[in-house]
Design an enzyme around this catalytic site. Sequence first.
Site, mmCIF file in Angstrom:
data_model
loop_
_atom_site.group_PDB
_atom_site.id
_atom_site.type_symbol
_atom_site.label_atom_id
_atom_site.label_comp_id
_atom_site.label_asym_id
_atom_site.label_seq_id
_atom_site.Cartn_x
_atom_site.Cartn_y
_atom_site.Cartn_z
ATOM 1 N N HIS A 22 0.828 -1.211 0.000
ATOM 2 C CA HIS A 22 0.000 0.000 0.000
ATOM 3 C C HIS A 22 0.862 1.262 0.000
ATOM 4 O O HIS A 22 0.674 2.169 -0.826
ATOM 5 C CB HIS A 22 -0.910 -0.013 1.223
ATOM 6 C CG HIS A 22 -1.840 1.153 1.307
ATOM 7 N ND1 HIS A 22 -3.112 1.128 0.798
ATOM 8 C CD2 HIS A 22 -1.671 2.404 1.829
ATOM 9 C CE1 HIS A 22 -3.698 2.297 1.004
ATOM 10 N NE2 HIS A 22 -2.840 3.093 1.641
ATOM 11 N N GLU A 23 1.819 1.320 0.915
ATOM 12 C CA GLU A 23 2.646 2.526 1.029
ATOM 13 C C GLU A 23 3.595 2.678 -0.153
ATOM 14 O O GLU A 23 3.902 3.796 -0.572
ATOM 15 C CB GLU A 23 3.424 2.509 2.344
ATOM 16 C CG GLU A 23 2.552 2.450 3.598
ATOM 17 C CD GLU A 23 1.539 3.572 3.682
ATOM 18 O OE1 GLU A 23 1.734 4.625 3.053
ATOM 19 O OE2 GLU A 23 0.516 3.389 4.380
ATOM 20 N N HIS A 26 1.834 4.635 -2.842
ATOM 21 C CA HIS A 26 1.941 6.089 -2.631
ATOM 22 C C HIS A 26 3.333 6.588 -2.984
ATOM 23 O O HIS A 26 3.498 7.622 -3.652
ATOM 24 C CB HIS A 26 1.657 6.424 -1.161
ATOM 25 C CG HIS A 26 0.246 6.193 -0.729
ATOM 26 N ND1 HIS A 26 -0.842 6.651 -1.438
ATOM 27 C CD2 HIS A 26 -0.260 5.568 0.374
ATOM 28 C CE1 HIS A 26 -1.953 6.323 -0.800
ATOM 29 N NE2 HIS A 26 -1.630 5.655 0.298
#
Length: 455
Positions: A22-23, A26
């Site tokens: 997920h990170e 980003h």
Amino acid sequence: MNSLLHTLLAFALALGVLVLVHELGHYFVARACGVKVLGFSLGFGPRVWSRRFGRDQTEWMISAIPLGGFVRMLDEREGDVAPAELARAFNRQSPWRRIAIVIAGPLANFLLAIVLYWGLFIYGVEEPRAWLGAPPAATAAAEAGVVAGERVLRVGDTPVDTWQEASWALLQQSLEQPVLDLEVIDGQSHITLRRLDLAAVRAAGWEGDALARLGLVPGRPHVLPVVAQVGPESTAAAAGVEVGDRFLSINGRDVDDWMEVVQTVRASPGQVLLAKVERAGQTVEMRIAIASERRGDGTVGRIGITVRADDASGEAWTTTVRYSPVRALSRALSETWEKSVFSLQMMGRMLTGDVSWRNLSGPVSIASYAGQSAAMGADYYLRFLALVSLSLGVLNLLPVPILDGGHLLYYLAEIIRRAPLSERAMESGQRAGMALLLMLMAFALYNDFSRLFSG
């Protein structure tokens, strides 16, 4: 203790992978948009480990509280920014670039789910076929006439072959219909339509195992106790068991079904049992030492043999789900989409009261599922990982301030208004979002511990 450690390790690995993916979504899109990344953390709170890497000396961290992570970007709202680096500040980017950076995290989780499903469908997963067990009395399945040994062919208009396909189709269609039609086939090849009344599960708000509440339990055909494989280092091999042997009795008790053999062996760890087998028309007696194996919180017996995966009529009771790479990708995309939509439908029905809030699960339940799936094998664990990953993607896209979806809402409002929202409005939204998130977490934890202590 070993079971608890196994569960914690499986949960930690799953959480670490999901947060990292997920990170990284980003992070990479922020870098592609020219934004300077100051820090990347797995977890929150005090730092356990940190190092700086790269041209921007981004600080990579592992923090003490493992329930999440963050990517910290250069931003004038969080501190002074040198004039030379203003163009690389997150808040100076266009709304569309900020949307791309924010949405990249959930999309990375969806991508992980697709990749995992794709790999599983290419490799092939052995699954039980859609056999039905005997339904408990006074359930919808019993009232519809379902009997043990029937196999589901269709759920409504959807053809199914495996238990997972059948249970998934049942869950999807039962949300929309008051009754559910099952087309089943019995051992004599007679095809029958069974109509299930869904009033009981609707009244209970789909709380708990909805399929079990309907009386639909996975079954198995009658399987002859014929040995298919013997482990070379097993106690069965040491006792003289051979491939093709058919068990006739164990400790004087006649057996005619594989599960009778399994149940007797599992209940006899550390013992020596007298067995009779049929081999080439002759009866052979042997004494088999039962090995002990830790399973969950107890000890079970095992002798290291597997059965021929056919029922008494010769029909396979498991099947391998496998596709070509192109077809597997199509199935992976379909699986991810359908489960994501179903998650949103369930959330919506929770808000309307049609589905019980007791279906909400927190970290304790997820950790338990992680341990159970890991114990069942790598394919089950990867399926669990894919399901939680897409659920995380859906959750983060909800239009709740503090989640990625809340930030997307801010930026879309900015595009419509042609001006950013005020700092006061955004701060109020963040506080409301945090309160809502804490309330949901508290409710999920309450459900977790209620299940833990009440069973």
